[in-house]
Design a protein around this motif. Structure first.
Motif, mmCIF file in Angstrom:
data_model
loop_
_atom_site.group_PDB
_atom_site.id
_atom_site.type_symbol
_atom_site.label_atom_id
_atom_site.label_comp_id
_atom_site.label_asym_id
_atom_site.label_seq_id
_atom_site.Cartn_x
_atom_site.Cartn_y
_atom_site.Cartn_z
ATOM 1 N N UNK A 36 0.819 -1.205 0.000
ATOM 2 C CA UNK A 36 0.000 0.000 0.000
ATOM 3 C C UNK A 36 0.849 1.249 0.000
ATOM 4 N N UNK A 37 1.965 1.205 0.735
ATOM 5 C CA UNK A 37 2.838 2.372 0.814
ATOM 6 C C UNK A 37 3.435 2.747 -0.529
ATOM 7 N N UNK A 38 3.922 1.761 -1.256
ATOM 8 C CA UNK A 38 4.513 2.040 -2.575
ATOM 9 C C UNK A 38 3.491 2.686 -3.503
ATOM 10 N N UNK A 39 2.282 2.125 -3.521
ATOM 11 C CA UNK A 39 1.247 2.644 -4.417
ATOM 12 C C UNK A 39 0.727 4.001 -3.963
ATOM 13 N N UNK A 83 3.492 6.635 -4.410
ATOM 14 C CA UNK A 83 3.628 6.911 -5.843
ATOM 15 C C UNK A 83 2.501 7.779 -6.364
ATOM 16 N N UNK A 84 1.284 7.507 -5.883
ATOM 17 C CA UNK A 84 0.126 8.305 -6.297
ATOM 18 C C UNK A 84 0.273 9.760 -5.870
ATOM 19 N N UNK A 85 0.610 9.965 -4.605
ATOM 20 C CA UNK A 85 0.703 11.331 -4.083
ATOM 21 C C UNK A 85 1.840 12.112 -4.736
ATOM 22 N N UNK A 86 2.976 11.462 -4.950
ATOM 23 C CA UNK A 86 4.093 12.131 -5.618
ATOM 24 C C UNK A 86 3.712 12.514 -7.045
ATOM 25 N N UNK A 96 0.254 12.895 -14.200
ATOM 26 C CA UNK A 96 -1.178 12.889 -13.884
ATOM 27 C C UNK A 96 -1.808 11.550 -14.252
ATOM 28 N N UNK A 97 -1.457 11.026 -15.428
ATOM 29 C CA UNK A 97 -1.988 9.725 -15.846
ATOM 30 C C UNK A 97 -1.459 8.618 -14.936
ATOM 31 N N UNK A 98 -0.172 8.719 -14.553
ATOM 32 C CA UNK A 98 0.409 7.730 -13.639
ATOM 33 C C UNK A 98 -0.307 7.735 -12.299
ATOM 34 N N UNK A 99 -0.629 8.929 -11.811
ATOM 35 C CA UNK A 99 -1.346 9.050 -10.550
ATOM 36 C C UNK A 99 -2.685 8.336 -10.614
ATOM 37 N N UNK A 100 -3.400 8.544 -11.698
ATOM 38 C CA UNK A 100 -4.705 7.926 -11.871
ATOM 39 C C UNK A 100 -4.598 6.398 -11.905
ATOM 40 N N UNK A 101 -3.603 5.888 -12.617
ATOM 41 C CA UNK A 101 -3.414 4.434 -12.740
ATOM 42 C C UNK A 101 -2.957 3.829 -11.413
ATOM 43 N N UNK A 102 -2.003 4.485 -10.742
ATOM 44 C CA UNK A 102 -1.509 3.970 -9.465
ATOM 45 C C UNK A 102 -2.609 3.908 -8.412
ATOM 46 N N UNK A 136 6.893 13.087 2.203
ATOM 47 C CA UNK A 136 7.654 14.280 2.580
ATOM 48 C C UNK A 136 9.151 13.998 2.578
ATOM 49 N N UNK A 137 9.550 12.835 3.116
ATOM 50 C CA UNK A 137 10.976 12.494 3.165
ATOM 51 C C UNK A 137 11.576 12.373 1.767
ATOM 52 N N UNK A 138 10.845 11.749 0.852
ATOM 53 C CA UNK A 138 11.331 11.612 -0.530
ATOM 54 C C UNK A 138 11.486 12.980 -1.184
ATOM 55 N N UNK A 139 10.507 13.841 -0.977
ATOM 56 C CA UNK A 139 10.561 15.178 -1.577
ATOM 57 C C UNK A 139 11.694 16.015 -0.975
ATOM 58 N N UNK A 140 11.904 15.895 0.337
ATOM 59 C CA UNK A 140 13.025 16.626 0.953
ATOM 60 C C UNK A 140 14.357 16.102 0.413
#
Length: 306
Positions: free
Chosen positions: A81-84, A87-90, A175-181, A207-211
């Motif tokens: 769930x975390x990976x998906x 990935x969606x939020x990013x 955006x398309x990746x977000x929808x699919x994920x 947040x950690x990935x973005x930082x």
């Protein structure tokens, strides 16, 4: 973004109504998402702005929902769930931030809202969910709505739409990746979390990935003014409140009603984004957004009438 899990059956009528109303506030909060994300990205930059927003949102959720108890942890739900989810939020947040301008950011947001239609298709193909013939017009109307949004001002002219996408392919692709994920997330994690919310942990990971990206890129931190700070706090509060309220809504409220109401997020999102970003949207855009909503609702009805 909303997903449907199992709800508790031990709720009174008044409790269910109250929880349903709380769930509806989540829909309003998410409808503010595109406008807040873009305004924060304009003020701080896409990466720093989103890192700040998810950091504050994670802190708010930890404060009001509490942490995740390690003893009751489902590592499968946390990992898969975390990976998906992350990935969606990013993908969603950066697709809005990387858009060439505010108007394009709203267009890109509309692509993200194809996920309800994708979810219905996936549930039929992968889980054997039965559907009526309405699924076909539902899918067609949703897709046509997106093309109408992208072709705003020049009709559904494929060459013009291609040029528009080619001008900022990363934004549209994310955006398309977000929808699919998110579609995959809804399919594979349903019931896996066993009523527990891992959203605070997922937000902290985002947040950690973005930082990390912010530091690797060597960007300079932006000193915010009052308006930028208000947008940041508003965006973080909206996204945290959205997930917190949705958890209550789907666990204790009327899931069927909330699921149907969530399909109107595209129009609400465009309305709030146009207001927050001072963007002028034509009648072609609004009709396209309405078609995305209508197509999603028809797909939902197609799977409910069997």
């Amino acid at each position: 973004m909303p997903t449907i899990q199992n709800s508790s059956s031990n709720v009174t009528g008044s409790d269910e109504q109250r929880a349903t109303l709380i769930g509806l506030t989540a829909i309003l909060s998410w409808s503010l998402g595109v406008g807040w994300v873009r305004s924060i990205s304009n003020a701080y930059g896409p990466v720093e702005g989103m890192a700040l927003m998810y950091s504050i949102a994670a802190l708010l959720l930890f404060m009001f929902q509490g942490g995740v108890r390690l003893r009751n942890l489902s590592y499968r739900a946390l990992l898969l769930g975390g990976v998906l989810f992350v990935g969606t939020e990013l993908s969603f947040s950066l697709s809005i931030g990387y858009a060439a301008n505010n108007h394009q950011a709203i267009e890109v947001g509309m692509i993200n809202y194809l996920w309800p239609t994708f979810t219905m298709i996936a549930s039929i193909l992968l889980k054997g969910r039965r559907a009526t013939w309405l699924i076909f017009p539902g899918v067609i109307v949703s897709a046509a709505g997106v093309f109408r949004v992208l072709g705003e001002g020049h009709g559904v002219e494929l060459s013009a739409i291609y040029r528009d996408i080619a001008s900022t392919p990363l934004s549209y692709g994310l955006a398309l990746s977000s929808s699919i994920l998110w579609t995959i997330y809804c399919m594979v994690t349903a019931g896996m979390a066993r009523g527990k919310s891992y959203v605070p942990v997922f937000f902290a990971i985002v947040a950690a990935i973005l930082w990390g990206k912010f530091m690797i890129d060597g960007e300079k931190a932006v000193v915010p003014d009052r308006d930028a700070l208000l947008h940041l706090l508003g965006g973080a509060a909206a996204i945290a409140a959205g997930y917190g309220a949705w958890t209550i809504g789907i666990q204790r409220g009327n899931i069927t009603f909330l699921a149907g109401a969530s399909y109107f997020i595209p129009v609400l999102s465009a309305f709030f984004a146009a207001f927050l970003l001072h963007a002028h949207l034509t009648s072609a855009f609004w009709s396209g957004a309405a078609m995305v909503c209508a197509g999603s609702v028809v797909c939902w009805l197609a799977t409910r009438q069997t």
